[in-house]
Structures are given as structure tokens and as C-alpha cells.
Design an enzyme around this catalytic site. Sequence first.
Site, PDB file in Angstrom:
ATOM      1  N   SER A   1      37.516  27.974  43.420  1.00 50.63           N
ATOM      2  CA  SER A   1      38.368  27.949  42.233  1.00 50.63           C
ATOM      3  C   SER A   1      37.681  27.153  41.125  1.00 50.63           C
ATOM      4  O   SER A   1      36.870  26.271  41.408  1.00 50.63           O
ATOM      5  CB  SER A   1      39.690  27.234  42.532  1.00 50.63           C
ATOM      6  OG  SER A   1      40.395  27.866  43.558  1.00 50.63           O
TER       7      SER A   1
ATOM      8  N   ASN B   1      32.116  28.937  30.511  1.00 50.58           N
ATOM      9  CA  ASN B   1      33.197  29.704  29.891  1.00 50.58           C
ATOM     10  C   ASN B   1      33.452  29.243  28.461  1.00 50.58           C
ATOM     11  O   ASN B   1      33.717  30.050  27.574  1.00 50.58           O
ATOM     12  CB  ASN B   1      34.474  29.570  30.719  1.00 50.58           C
ATOM     13  CG  ASN B   1      34.539  30.630  31.796  1.00 50.58           C
ATOM     14  OD1 ASN B   1      33.669  31.498  31.872  1.00 50.58           O
ATOM     15  ND2 ASN B   1      35.546  30.570  32.636  1.00 50.58           N
TER      16      ASN B   1
ATOM     17  N   LYS C   1      30.775  40.564  20.125  1.00 55.02           N
ATOM     18  CA  LYS C   1      31.581  41.688  19.653  1.00 55.02           C
ATOM     19  C   LYS C   1      32.903  41.134  19.117  1.00 55.02           C
ATOM     20  O   LYS C   1      33.700  40.547  19.854  1.00 55.02           O
ATOM     21  CB  LYS C   1      31.835  42.617  20.849  1.00 55.02           C
ATOM     22  CG  LYS C   1      32.543  43.874  20.520  1.00 55.02           C
ATOM     23  CD  LYS C   1      31.569  45.015  20.424  1.00 55.02           C
ATOM     24  CE  LYS C   1      32.297  46.312  20.128  1.00 55.02           C
ATOM     25  NZ  LYS C   1      31.399  47.353  19.709  1.00 55.02           N
TER      26      LYS C   1
ATOM     27  N   CYS D   1      40.892  33.186  32.290  1.00 53.98           N
ATOM     28  CA  CYS D   1      39.963  32.051  32.406  1.00 53.98           C
ATOM     29  C   CYS D   1      39.651  31.319  31.102  1.00 53.98           C
ATOM     30  O   CYS D   1      39.719  30.088  31.064  1.00 53.98           O
ATOM     31  CB  CYS D   1      38.663  32.533  33.019  1.00 53.98           C
ATOM     32  SG  CYS D   1      38.886  33.092  34.711  1.00 53.98           S
TER      33      CYS D   1
ATOM     34  N   LYS E   1      42.317  28.888  29.545  1.00 53.60           N
ATOM     35  CA  LYS E   1      42.652  27.864  30.546  1.00 53.60           C
ATOM     36  C   LYS E   1      41.484  26.889  30.745  1.00 53.60           C
ATOM     37  O   LYS E   1      41.681  25.676  30.778  1.00 53.60           O
ATOM     38  CB  LYS E   1      42.979  28.587  31.855  1.00 53.60           C
ATOM     39  CG  LYS E   1      42.827  27.781  33.122  1.00 53.60           C
ATOM     40  CD  LYS E   1      43.251  28.583  34.331  1.00 53.60           C
ATOM     41  CE  LYS E   1      42.149  29.356  35.003  1.00 53.60           C
ATOM     42  NZ  LYS E   1      41.146  28.558  35.720  1.00 53.60           N
TER      43      LYS E   1
ATOM     44  N   PHE F   1      43.611  42.925  29.340  1.00 54.99           N
ATOM     45  CA  PHE F   1      42.905  41.999  28.438  1.00 54.99           C
ATOM     46  C   PHE F   1      41.507  42.481  28.092  1.00 54.99           C
ATOM     47  O   PHE F   1      40.892  41.996  27.147  1.00 54.99           O
ATOM     48  CB  PHE F   1      42.887  40.580  29.017  1.00 54.99           C
ATOM     49  CG  PHE F   1      41.848  40.317  30.081  1.00 54.99           C
ATOM     50  CD1 PHE F   1      42.111  40.557  31.411  1.00 54.99           C
ATOM     51  CD2 PHE F   1      40.603  39.806  29.731  1.00 54.99           C
ATOM     52  CE1 PHE F   1      41.152  40.308  32.396  1.00 54.99           C
ATOM     53  CE2 PHE F   1      39.643  39.538  30.701  1.00 54.99           C
ATOM     54  CZ  PHE F   1      39.916  39.793  32.037  1.00 54.99           C
TER      55      PHE F   1
HETATM   56  N1  LIG Z   1      39.824  36.067  37.754  1.00 53.99           N
HETATM   57  C1  LIG Z   1      38.554  35.851  37.500  1.00 53.99           C
HETATM   58  O1  LIG Z   1      37.862  36.710  36.978  1.00 53.99           O
HETATM   59  C2  LIG Z   1      37.908  34.539  37.858  1.00 53.99           C
HETATM   60  C3  LIG Z   1      36.507  34.428  37.783  1.00 53.99           C
HETATM   61  C4  LIG Z   1      35.908  33.219  38.123  1.00 53.99           C
HETATM   62  C5  LIG Z   1      36.693  32.149  38.568  1.00 53.99           C
HETATM   63  N2  LIG Z   1      38.042  32.274  38.634  1.00 53.99           N
HETATM   64  C6  LIG Z   1      38.812  31.145  39.187  1.00 53.99           C
HETATM   65  O2  LIG Z   1      39.100  31.446  40.561  1.00 53.99           O
HETATM   66  C7  LIG Z   1      40.380  30.930  40.937  1.00 53.99           C
HETATM   67  C8  LIG Z   1      41.245  32.065  41.473  1.00 53.99           C
HETATM   68  O3  LIG Z   1      41.475  32.982  40.434  1.00 53.99           O
HETATM   69  P1  LIG Z   1      42.100  34.416  40.721  1.00 53.99           P
HETATM   70  O4  LIG Z   1      42.015  35.177  39.460  1.00 53.99           O
HETATM   71  O5  LIG Z   1      41.506  34.986  41.956  1.00 53.99           O
HETATM   72  O6  LIG Z   1      43.633  33.996  41.029  1.00 53.99           O
HETATM   73  P2  LIG Z   1      44.745  34.884  41.710  1.00 53.99           P
HETATM   74  O7  LIG Z   1      46.040  34.361  41.240  1.00 53.99           O
HETATM   75  O8  LIG Z   1      44.434  36.345  41.543  1.00 53.99           O
HETATM   76  O9  LIG Z   1      44.586  34.580  43.288  1.00 53.99           O
HETATM   77  C9  LIG Z   1      44.869  33.359  43.873  1.00 53.99           C
HETATM   78  C10 LIG Z   1      45.561  33.632  45.209  1.00 53.99           C
HETATM   79  O10 LIG Z   1      45.677  32.405  45.933  1.00 53.99           O
HETATM   80  C11 LIG Z   1      46.870  32.479  46.710  1.00 53.99           C
HETATM   81  N3  LIG Z   1      47.241  31.118  47.126  1.00 53.99           N
HETATM   82  C12 LIG Z   1      47.622  30.078  46.344  1.00 53.99           C
HETATM   83  N4  LIG Z   1      47.822  28.979  47.105  1.00 53.99           N
HETATM   84  C13 LIG Z   1      47.569  29.332  48.392  1.00 53.99           C
HETATM   85  C14 LIG Z   1      47.584  28.639  49.631  1.00 53.99           C
HETATM   86  N5  LIG Z   1      47.892  27.332  49.692  1.00 53.99           N
HETATM   87  N6  LIG Z   1      47.274  29.306  50.760  1.00 53.99           N
HETATM   88  C15 LIG Z   1      46.946  30.620  50.707  1.00 53.99           C
HETATM   89  N7  LIG Z   1      46.893  31.340  49.557  1.00 53.99           N
HETATM   90  C16 LIG Z   1      47.201  30.702  48.409  1.00 53.99           C
HETATM   91  C17 LIG Z   1      47.864  33.130  45.776  1.00 53.99           C
HETATM   92  O11 LIG Z   1      48.943  33.687  46.509  1.00 53.99           O
HETATM   93  C18 LIG Z   1      46.976  34.189  45.083  1.00 53.99           C
HETATM   94  O12 LIG Z   1      47.048  35.454  45.725  1.00 53.99           O
HETATM   95  C19 LIG Z   1      40.926  30.247  39.671  1.00 53.99           C
HETATM   96  O13 LIG Z   1      40.599  28.885  39.729  1.00 53.99           O
HETATM   97  C20 LIG Z   1      40.158  30.931  38.552  1.00 53.99           C
HETATM   98  O14 LIG Z   1      40.029  30.096  37.427  1.00 53.99           O
HETATM   99  C21 LIG Z   1      38.666  33.454  38.314  1.00 53.99           C
HETATM  100  O1  LIG Z   2      31.777  40.069  22.843  1.00 51.54           O
HETATM  101  C1  LIG Z   2      32.874  39.934  23.412  1.00 51.54           C
HETATM  102  C2  LIG Z   2      33.001  39.766  24.809  1.00 51.54           C
HETATM  103  C3  LIG Z   2      34.269  39.619  25.353  1.00 51.54           C
HETATM  104  N1  LIG Z   2      35.367  39.653  24.566  1.00 51.54           N
HETATM  105  C4  LIG Z   2      36.698  39.451  25.168  1.00 51.54           C
HETATM  106  O2  LIG Z   2      36.677  38.238  25.904  1.00 51.54           O
HETATM  107  C5  LIG Z   2      37.590  38.302  26.992  1.00 51.54           C
HETATM  108  C6  LIG Z   2      36.911  37.898  28.283  1.00 51.54           C
HETATM  109  O3  LIG Z   2      35.962  38.874  28.630  1.00 51.54           O
HETATM  110  P1  LIG Z   2      34.939  38.695  29.840  1.00 51.54           P
HETATM  111  O4  LIG Z   2      34.283  37.396  29.753  1.00 51.54           O
HETATM  112  O5  LIG Z   2      34.067  39.890  29.865  1.00 51.54           O
HETATM  113  O6  LIG Z   2      35.900  38.791  31.117  1.00 51.54           O
HETATM  114  P2  LIG Z   2      36.454  37.704  32.159  1.00 51.54           P
HETATM  115  O7  LIG Z   2      36.787  38.456  33.388  1.00 51.54           O
HETATM  116  O8  LIG Z   2      37.505  36.877  31.519  1.00 51.54           O
HETATM  117  O9  LIG Z   2      35.178  36.779  32.537  1.00 51.54           O
HETATM  118  C7  LIG Z   2      34.994  35.468  32.007  1.00 51.54           C
HETATM  119  O10 LIG Z   2      35.752  34.531  32.736  1.00 51.54           O
HETATM  120  C8  LIG Z   2      35.441  34.516  34.153  1.00 51.54           C
HETATM  121  C9  LIG Z   2      36.433  33.574  34.800  1.00 51.54           C
HETATM  122  O11 LIG Z   2      36.047  32.252  34.744  1.00 51.54           O
HETATM  123  C10 LIG Z   2      33.996  34.096  34.330  1.00 51.54           C
HETATM  124  O12 LIG Z   2      33.684  34.059  35.719  1.00 51.54           O
HETATM  125  C11 LIG Z   2      33.086  35.084  33.605  1.00 51.54           C
HETATM  126  O13 LIG Z   2      31.734  34.676  33.726  1.00 51.54           O
HETATM  127  C12 LIG Z   2      33.499  35.136  32.133  1.00 51.54           C
HETATM  128  O14 LIG Z   2      32.740  36.137  31.455  1.00 51.54           O
HETATM  129  C13 LIG Z   2      38.135  39.725  27.006  1.00 51.54           C
HETATM  130  O15 LIG Z   2      39.394  39.765  26.376  1.00 51.54           O
HETATM  131  C14 LIG Z   2      37.108  40.488  26.185  1.00 51.54           C
HETATM  132  O16 LIG Z   2      37.642  41.642  25.581  1.00 51.54           O
HETATM  133  C15 LIG Z   2      35.253  39.822  23.194  1.00 51.54           C
HETATM  134  O17 LIG Z   2      36.246  39.852  22.476  1.00 51.54           O
HETATM  135  N2  LIG Z   2      34.010  39.973  22.657  1.00 51.54           N
END
Ligand SMILES: NC(=O)c1ccc[n+]([C@@H]2O[C@H](COP(=O)([O-])OP(=O)(O)OC[C@H]3O[C@@H](n4cnc5c(N)ncnc54)[C@H](O)[C@@H]3O)[C@@H](O)[C@H]2O)c1
Ligand SMILES: O=c1ccn([C@@H]2O[C@H](COP(=O)(O)OP(=O)(O)O[C@H]3O[C@H](CO)[C@@H](O)[C@H](O)[C@H]3O)[C@@H](O)[C@H]2O)c(=O)[nH]1
EC number: 1.1.1.22
Length: 467
Positions: free
Chosen positions: A133, A227, A270, A279, A282, A341
Site C-alpha cells: 500500500s 505521484n 496532456k 492516488c 490522496k 477517471f
Molecule cells: N489503484 C492503483 O492504481 C494503485 C497503484 C499503486 C498503489 N496503490 C495503493 O495500493 C493500495 C491499495 O489500493 P487499491 O486501489 O488496490 O485499493 P482497493 O480498495 O481496490 O483494495 C483494497 C482491498 O483491501 C481489502 N482490505 C482492507 N482491509 C483489509 C483487511 N484487514 N484484511 C483483508 N482485506 C482488507 C478491501 O476489502 C479491498 O478489497 C493503496 O494504498 C493505494 O494507494 C494503488
Molecule cells: O498527461 C496526462 C496524464 C494523465 N492525466 C490524467 O491523470 C490521471 C491519472 O492517470 P494515470 O497516472 O495514468 O493513472 P493512475 O492509475 O492514477 O496511476 C497513477 O497513480 C498510481 C497509483 O499510485 C501510480 O502507481 C501510477 O504510477 C500513477 O501513474 C487520470 O485522470 C488521467 O486522465 C492527464 O490528465 N494528463
Amino acid sequence: MAPKVTKICCIGAGYVGGPTCAVIAVKCPHIKVTIVDLNADRIAAWNSPDFAVPIYEPGLVDVVRKARGRNLFFSTDVDGAIEEADLIFVSVNTPTKKSGVGAGSAADLNYVELATRRIANVANSSKIVVEKSTVPCRTAESMRTILEANSKPNCRFDILSNPEFLAEGTAINDLFSPDRVLIGSLQTPEGKAASDALVEVYANWVPTKQILTVGLWSSELSKLAANAMLAQRISSINALSAICEATGANIDEVSHAIGYDSRVGPKFLKASVGFGGSCFQKDILNLVYLSESLHLPEVAAYWRQVVEMNEYQKRRFSKRVVDTLFNTITGKKIAVLGFAFKADTGDTRESAAITLIKDFQSERALVNIYDPQVAHSQIWADLQEASPQASLDSIKKQVTICGSALEACKDAEAVVIATEWKEFLDIDWEEAYKHMNKPAFVFDGRLLVDADKLRKIGFKVTTIGRA
Ligand SMILES: NC(=O)c1ccc[n+]([C@@H]2O[C@H](COP(=O)([O-])OP(=O)(O)OC[C@H]3O[C@@H](n4cnc5c(N)ncnc54)[C@H](O)[C@@H]3O)[C@@H](O)[C@H]2O)c1
Ligand SMILES: O=c1ccn([C@@H]2O[C@H](COP(=O)(O)OP(=O)(O)O[C@H]3O[C@H](CO)[C@@H](O)[C@H](O)[C@H]3O)[C@@H](O)[C@H]2O)c(=O)[nH]1
């Protein structure tokens, strides 16, 4: 010597835990990977016979199909999976706190803490615990304190930070070929041995020169910083888009010219209606809170401005729609194309579309929404959350969810492109125009469509970053 990892448990079967550990299972057939979650519906979807997995992510089903039942398992038996694992990823949600100290900016670490306490209570043998996380800097220290205070004799816990950099929509490719894998550990012999064990897992498919091993706190901070810097680029280009609209410069030409400098690079420049996703906002607010806690108000204000610029961009766009439609949209039908998004995901967290639609609702417009992936129930839930004082019935009087872009455009005064879905390029715009009220407007919040082509059909087109 590095302990050998043969069984992995991942706590949290969400957007990160699911794809990340499914890819580990595919790439490491010798490791048993069990992904657990308290949410039984989510686990049932991961286990569904027809692979109706709970998140939409291109390529994900193929990955799950390859490994599920072989060395990849999804379960609600959190304790069982913790007990048998030698390495545990904590991949639970870390949303922004809604109340209490730091409300609105600090990360809510309740889920991380509960998962950590569960590990401490259940584990009967030593474990490597990995923060997957995104967490504030020095969270690993709190985790260690909790684990050590509650562990059984002869159990030792080594804590690593291994933040995830995947982006939704391209997650599978990002996981198969990451720019880098980052692993943070204490710089003690035990910490380094734990780090080596995780390096060995990733080395099954990631070239070792792309696996960066650093100190724990650097690793935690690098994730927030990465980020923040990506989002900062978008806010910078969006700030410039406002200048373009006022001067006649063209934001696409400006981004191209800036990005041609190899020191700047072309990606993430863009202009858009504003960044969304779970992300960016937050994690920047998390950085803001960290800076404030460290008595660094200038640093906090600097990063906060990235989020404020994003809010400004969304507000500016809604206002431009109202201004262009002769200063009133009351009773007018607006077609909003896209609710996710970004394209190629069904995720709506912090989607700019939600803010725009709320603005249109408060102007008493009628809104038709079409998105190719987002479930209708999710749209209703988001709109309800955005306007908690309004009943769902009253929202439904103003908003209709449509089955196609053309259906959404029918009898509308304006089309707003909120998400850059490729299929919007193939809309039969002549047909859409025929069925819209005239003059018919298009507001392109994603620099997606060919404005000149649409103007030839008769549309009045407004594009982000162009006068
Ligand atoms: N979504 C992304 O693209 C992305 C990318 C990189 C990092 N992150 C980070 O990764 C983390 C997870 O993000 P996500 O998008 O996968 O969240 P999410 O809400 O999709 O998934 C989290 C899951 O954890 C479960 N959970 C919570 N507490 C629990 C517990 N005690 N035991 C078992 N399960 C439990 C929830 O039920 C949920 O299904 C966050 O910290 C986020 O910032 C997200
Ligand atoms: O030139 C750009 C690129 C992106 N976006 C917008 O920015 C947001 C985020 O886009 P993107 O970063 O591609 O997607 P995420 O899945 O949110 O991924 C970001 O957030 C994740 C969660 O932390 C990280 O793991 C990734 O590296 C980081 O790119 C979206 O609304 C995009 O439409 C723009 O408006 N202009």
C-alpha cells in the site's frame, strides 16, 4: 543468507493486490500465491467460473486464467493464508482521512493497522511483511512496533517497503515490464537479507538492474514523490491551458514543443479536464500533511497548489460550458461521455466527470451519461456520495444513464467528453448532430476529437487549451 520465498500471501484483493500478485503467480510458478480479502463478494468474483473478475483491466483475465487453481488462489481465509506464508504483502486501501486529526489530508491507516495486527496475532513463524500500500513516510516503524509488541516467541518480522507504480488501464504491461521495482529495507544484515529474498522473487522476470534497493524511508517517500511529480506535470500543463485559451496559443503545440526537450520528455503533458484516480490527490495531500507535521509550511503550500490547480481546472471547464451555452443550462440536456477517471478502466474514484456532473446538476441541467465500462450501480453510488443531501430519486429525475454515446446525445444541447475512451473517436458524429438540439455544442475535455471535422458537420466546438 536470504530466506527462500515459497508461499506468498497478499492481504487486499483490490486494484493493486489482485493484478500484482496474479502476475507474480504467473511469473513464479514455483511460488504459491494466495490473495485474501475480507470482502467475500470481491473474492467470489475473482473465483468466478467465467472469470468475471471484479475489476476491468486489459489483459488481466488472461493472467488470472493462466495461474488460478495452479499456484494462484483467492480466499476469504485471511488467517490461514497468513499462517502458511513466508512473505506477506499488505495491499489494503489507504484513503484520505474523512474525520479526526488530519481529516482531508492525512492517510487513513486504519486498514493497514488492522492487517498488521492480524498478522501479529495469527503468525506462528517468522515472516517478511511487505508494505505494498502507499503509506506515509515511516509507517514501517509503526508496523514494526505493533508486530513486535504482539508477536509470539521465536517469530521475527522483517518489514520491507515495496510501493507499486502500476497505472490503471496499463497495469498488466506495467507489471510485466516495470520501469523499476523499488524495495526499501532497514540497512541491517537481517533487513538486507529480507530485501534479497524479495529481489529474488522479482528477478524471475525483471532485470536486476531495474530492481532498486534503498532504505525504508526513501522507498516510502519515493512513492509519494513520484505521484506528486507526475500530478505536478499535469497541473502545470493545465495551468498553461488557461493561458492558451486566453491568448490563442494551442496547448497541444505548447506541450509538444516543451516535451521535445529531452530533459522534460513528452509524457504526462496532456492537458485535460483535470486528473482523477484514487492516488494522485490522496498521495499529494498525504505529502502536504507530512510536510505540515514536519513544520515545513512552504513545502506543504507548494504541493497543495498542485491539487488546487486541479480543482480550478475542473471548475473552469464547467464554467466554460455554462458561459458558452448562453449563461444558462437550466433544463438543458447535456450528454457526458465517459465517467471513469481515465480510459481503459472501470474505476471512477475521484473522476473529474463526477465533479462536472455535480456542477451541471446544481445549474439544474439534465444530464445523460454514457461510459462503456462503468457499472450503472457505481455511477448512482458516486452521484449519491457527491450530493449526500439529495435523494437518489431526485438525482434520477435529473440524470439518465444511457447504453450508447448516440443515445446520450439524443435531444442534447451539448456533448461533454470527460474520458478519453477510444470508441468516442468512432462516434457517428453526423448522426449525433442530426438528433441534437441546435446550435449543437461539443466540449472536448480530453483533446480527443478532430474539432475541424466536427465544425464542418455544424457543431460548435470548445476544446481545452484552445481559444
Ligand atoms: N489503484 C492503483 O492504481 C494503485 C497503484 C499503486 C498503489 N496503490 C495503493 O495500493 C493500495 C491499495 O489500493 P487499491 O486501489 O488496490 O485499493 P482497493 O480498495 O481496490 O483494495 C483494497 C482491498 O483491501 C481489502 N482490505 C482492507 N482491509 C483489509 C483487511 N484487514 N484484511 C483483508 N482485506 C482488507 C478491501 O476489502 C479491498 O478489497 C493503496 O494504498 C493505494 O494507494 C494503488
Ligand atoms: O498527461 C496526462 C496524464 C494523465 N492525466 C490524467 O491523470 C490521471 C491519472 O492517470 P494515470 O497516472 O495514468 O493513472 P493512475 O492509475 O492514477 O496511476 C497513477 O497513480 C498510481 C497509483 O499510485 C501510480 O502507481 C501510477 O504510477 C500513477 O501513474 C487520470 O485522470 C488521467 O486522465 C492527464 O490528465 N494528463
